[in-house]
Enzyme design. Sequence first.
Site, mmCIF file in Angstrom:
data_model
loop_
_atom_site.group_PDB
_atom_site.id
_atom_site.type_symbol
_atom_site.label_atom_id
_atom_site.label_comp_id
_atom_site.label_asym_id
_atom_site.label_seq_id
_atom_site.Cartn_x
_atom_site.Cartn_y
_atom_site.Cartn_z
ATOM 1 N N ASN A 7 -5.511 15.867 16.902
ATOM 2 C CA ASN A 7 -5.594 14.515 16.342
ATOM 3 C C ASN A 7 -4.790 13.591 17.260
ATOM 4 O O ASN A 7 -3.567 13.624 17.246
ATOM 5 C CB ASN A 7 -5.024 14.526 14.917
ATOM 6 C CG ASN A 7 -5.043 13.165 14.267
ATOM 7 O OD1 ASN A 7 -5.463 12.168 14.869
ATOM 8 N ND2 ASN A 7 -4.572 13.101 13.036
ATOM 9 N N LYS A 14 -1.200 15.208 17.690
ATOM 10 C CA LYS A 14 -0.817 16.218 16.695
ATOM 11 C C LYS A 14 -1.755 17.395 16.850
ATOM 12 O O LYS A 14 -2.946 17.202 17.114
ATOM 13 C CB LYS A 14 -1.011 15.648 15.277
ATOM 14 C CG LYS A 14 0.114 14.786 14.795
ATOM 15 C CD LYS A 14 -0.047 14.554 13.290
ATOM 16 C CE LYS A 14 0.233 13.113 12.945
ATOM 17 N NZ LYS A 14 -0.288 12.629 11.709
ATOM 18 N N ARG A 91 -10.235 15.289 15.371
ATOM 19 C CA ARG A 91 -10.357 14.235 14.378
ATOM 20 C C ARG A 91 -10.786 12.953 15.096
ATOM 21 O O ARG A 91 -10.171 12.563 16.094
ATOM 22 C CB ARG A 91 -9.029 13.994 13.692
ATOM 23 C CG ARG A 91 -9.148 12.887 12.682
ATOM 24 C CD ARG A 91 -7.819 12.319 12.326
ATOM 25 N NE ARG A 91 -8.001 11.268 11.337
ATOM 26 C CZ ARG A 91 -7.185 10.251 11.189
ATOM 27 N NH1 ARG A 91 -6.132 10.139 11.952
ATOM 28 N NH2 ARG A 91 -7.418 9.337 10.277
ATOM 29 N N HIS A 180 -10.540 8.076 5.263
ATOM 30 C CA HIS A 180 -9.914 9.250 4.625
ATOM 31 C C HIS A 180 -10.963 10.259 4.140
ATOM 32 O O HIS A 180 -10.702 11.052 3.227
ATOM 33 C CB HIS A 180 -9.073 8.861 3.377
ATOM 34 C CG HIS A 180 -7.847 8.067 3.658
ATOM 35 N ND1 HIS A 180 -7.420 7.044 2.847
ATOM 36 C CD2 HIS A 180 -6.922 8.149 4.648
ATOM 37 C CE1 HIS A 180 -6.297 6.532 3.315
ATOM 38 N NE2 HIS A 180 -5.969 7.182 4.419
ATOM 39 N N ARG A 241 -0.473 -2.985 3.969
ATOM 40 C CA ARG A 241 -1.796 -3.637 3.971
ATOM 41 C C ARG A 241 -2.089 -4.253 2.613
ATOM 42 O O ARG A 241 -1.754 -3.674 1.582
ATOM 43 C CB ARG A 241 -2.895 -2.618 4.296
ATOM 44 C CG ARG A 241 -2.883 -2.177 5.739
ATOM 45 C CD ARG A 241 -3.911 -1.081 5.979
ATOM 46 N NE ARG A 241 -3.277 0.086 6.528
ATOM 47 C CZ ARG A 241 -3.813 1.302 6.533
ATOM 48 N NH1 ARG A 241 -5.001 1.505 5.996
ATOM 49 N NH2 ARG A 241 -3.165 2.309 7.067
ATOM 50 N N GLY A 331 0.908 11.617 0.461
ATOM 51 C CA GLY A 331 2.357 11.458 0.290
ATOM 52 C C GLY A 331 2.813 11.029 -1.093
ATOM 53 O O GLY A 331 3.662 11.684 -1.707
ATOM 54 N N GLU A 334 1.003 13.278 -4.049
ATOM 55 C CA GLU A 334 1.518 14.649 -4.158
ATOM 56 C C GLU A 334 2.960 14.688 -4.642
ATOM 57 O O GLU A 334 3.403 15.693 -5.202
ATOM 58 C CB GLU A 334 1.440 15.349 -2.789
ATOM 59 C CG GLU A 334 0.016 15.642 -2.350
ATOM 60 C CD GLU A 334 -0.096 16.054 -0.891
ATOM 61 O OE1 GLU A 334 0.881 16.584 -0.340
ATOM 62 O OE2 GLU A 334 -1.163 15.821 -0.303
ATOM 63 N N ASN A 335 3.691 13.600 -4.387
ATOM 64 C CA ASN A 335 5.144 13.669 -4.615
ATOM 65 C C ASN A 335 5.722 12.807 -5.725
ATOM 66 O O ASN A 335 6.786 13.124 -6.243
ATOM 67 C CB ASN A 335 5.876 13.303 -3.319
ATOM 68 C CG ASN A 335 5.698 14.365 -2.260
ATOM 69 O OD1 ASN A 335 6.088 15.501 -2.449
ATOM 70 N ND2 ASN A 335 5.065 13.999 -1.154
ATOM 71 N N GLU A 384 -6.238 17.912 5.753
ATOM 72 C CA GLU A 384 -7.322 17.453 6.625
ATOM 73 C C GLU A 384 -7.507 18.393 7.816
ATOM 74 O O GLU A 384 -8.622 18.623 8.259
ATOM 75 C CB GLU A 384 -7.024 16.025 7.102
ATOM 76 C CG GLU A 384 -7.195 15.011 5.983
ATOM 77 C CD GLU A 384 -6.424 13.717 6.186
ATOM 78 O OE1 GLU A 384 -5.182 13.750 6.072
ATOM 79 O OE2 GLU A 384 -7.061 12.695 6.460
HETATM 80 P P1 ADP Z 1 0.168 8.590 5.948
HETATM 81 O O1 ADP Z 1 -0.392 9.957 6.259
HETATM 82 O O2 ADP Z 1 -0.854 7.595 5.496
HETATM 83 O O3 ADP Z 1 1.137 8.052 6.948
HETATM 84 P P2 ADP Z 1 1.475 9.973 3.769
HETATM 85 O O4 ADP Z 1 0.318 10.555 3.052
HETATM 86 O O5 ADP Z 1 2.357 10.879 4.532
HETATM 87 O O6 ADP Z 1 1.044 8.749 4.647
HETATM 88 O O7 ADP Z 1 2.359 9.197 2.678
HETATM 89 C C1 ADP Z 1 3.497 8.491 3.025
HETATM 90 C C2 ADP Z 1 4.011 7.798 1.789
HETATM 91 O O8 ADP Z 1 4.341 8.789 0.805
HETATM 92 C C3 ADP Z 1 5.271 6.966 2.029
HETATM 93 O O9 ADP Z 1 5.130 5.679 1.490
HETATM 94 C C4 ADP Z 1 6.319 7.737 1.275
HETATM 95 O O10 ADP Z 1 7.252 6.885 0.725
HETATM 96 C C5 ADP Z 1 5.519 8.383 0.168
HETATM 97 N N1 ADP Z 1 6.270 9.486 -0.424
HETATM 98 C C6 ADP Z 1 6.617 10.657 0.132
HETATM 99 N N2 ADP Z 1 7.385 11.368 -0.728
HETATM 100 C C7 ADP Z 1 7.547 10.612 -1.832
HETATM 101 C C8 ADP Z 1 8.224 10.756 -3.074
HETATM 102 N N3 ADP Z 1 8.926 11.842 -3.363
HETATM 103 N N4 ADP Z 1 8.154 9.750 -3.958
HETATM 104 C C9 ADP Z 1 7.455 8.643 -3.689
HETATM 105 N N5 ADP Z 1 6.788 8.446 -2.555
HETATM 106 C C10 ADP Z 1 6.829 9.405 -1.639
#
Ligand code: ADP
Length: 398
Positions: A7, A14, A91, A180, A241, A331, A334-335, A384
């Site tokens: 990628n 990456k 990618r 995506h 954005r 991000g 999932e979190n 991905e």
């Molecule tokens: P991309 O691949 O588009 O750069 P990611 O899918 O890695 O982005 O997501 C990044 C986002 O996920 C960031 O805004 C980060 O703050 C958020 N994020 C990661 N961990 C947490 C968490 N524990 N709580 C809230 N947001 C989170």
Amino acid sequence: MKILVINCGSSSLKYQLFDMDDKMVLAKGLAERIGIEGSILTHKPTGKDNAVFEQPMKDHKEALRILMDALVDPVCGVIADMSEISAVGHRVVHAGEKFASSVFLTDEVIAALEECIPLAPLHNPPNLMGIEACKAILPDVPMVGVFDTAFHQTMPKYAYIYPLPYEYYEKYGIRKYGFHGTSHRYVAQRAAAMLGKDIKEVKVITCHLGNGSSIAAVDGGKSVETSMGFTPLDGLAMGTRCGTIDPAIVTFLMEKEGLSIKEMDNILNKKSGVLGISGVSSDFRDIETAADEGNERAELALKIFTYRVRSTIGQYAAAMGGVDAVVFTAGIGENSVTIRQACLEGLEFMGMKLDKDRNNTRGNETFICADDSKVAILLIPTNEELMIAMDTKEITQA
Ligand code: ADP
């Protein structure tokens, strides 16, 4: 069968090397600052110590050579010889209307992707650079292109044509493409597997919530609607954005503030979203912390973000005439326990009932709905790279 996934960004590369017999990652890594001073490659072999290579990489080809040396290195390597790699999956962000699925990267395909550069001027050129570099170093290895836009090519015309003069679609290809796609496709497939159903029989709403966020309506395994549009600027509110806004705001602001096209573009892409609203950060962790500390604009930013997700879930349930599962990924998806909860607040009337204890988890593939929720609510970490490797394997073997 070993497959390398690449990628390429403008100054980064990456990679992940998969053993597809058990879908395990043998090694992954990242080359940064390619073409600028301080080039560095961080190589992470599974089960071994990480290795860092700080040496000049004047272009992607040099970065590739260093990563390939790392892969066969006696200490940090994971294979004996590059000939063990059966195929490379790349990618590529934008394939326009040209490809609805992954394909072999023949000269004709590469030429077609070059024609898509005006649609993704920042992304397709580095993607293509990576492909050219790889072809030069590994001329006999099959290469497959996997496109972010491909999955959404199944959208019906009434979903992807904008209410603008039709000639602009014909002249410039102005339409909704969506992005995506590889992530939405991966999690939709996993959702069907978790439900124990054939993907052709399920309606899934996939919420990819990260720095860039988008939602897709996946009916019978096909994307029928998505929130990003002609570019990844449309739809939800994102880190920086703006997502969907009244288009008249653009000309109004340009006139009032005397902004150039470039300045306006920068505001919409880099200074808006939750960063613009809160003035705090584009990182949702910072926004959540600020909101917890009583920062009202950070709280507002979160409300706007989750309101748009919630409204879009409702809209896509209507677009598909029903929904069997809602998936959270990327991000934030999932979190963030609290953001997932806020996104679903008030949707019990649609049969979406979250289980607060089950939702109190991160980054693992699991059901987070109550037993009596009519609609399944799932947490599925996206992958991905694995999806690219799976496509590459399938196409190479066919
Ligand atoms: P991309 O691949 O588009 O750069 P990611 O899918 O890695 O982005 O997501 C990044 C986002 O996920 C960031 O805004 C980060 O703050 C958020 N994020 C990661 N961990 C947490 C968490 N524990 N709580 C809230 N947001 C989170």
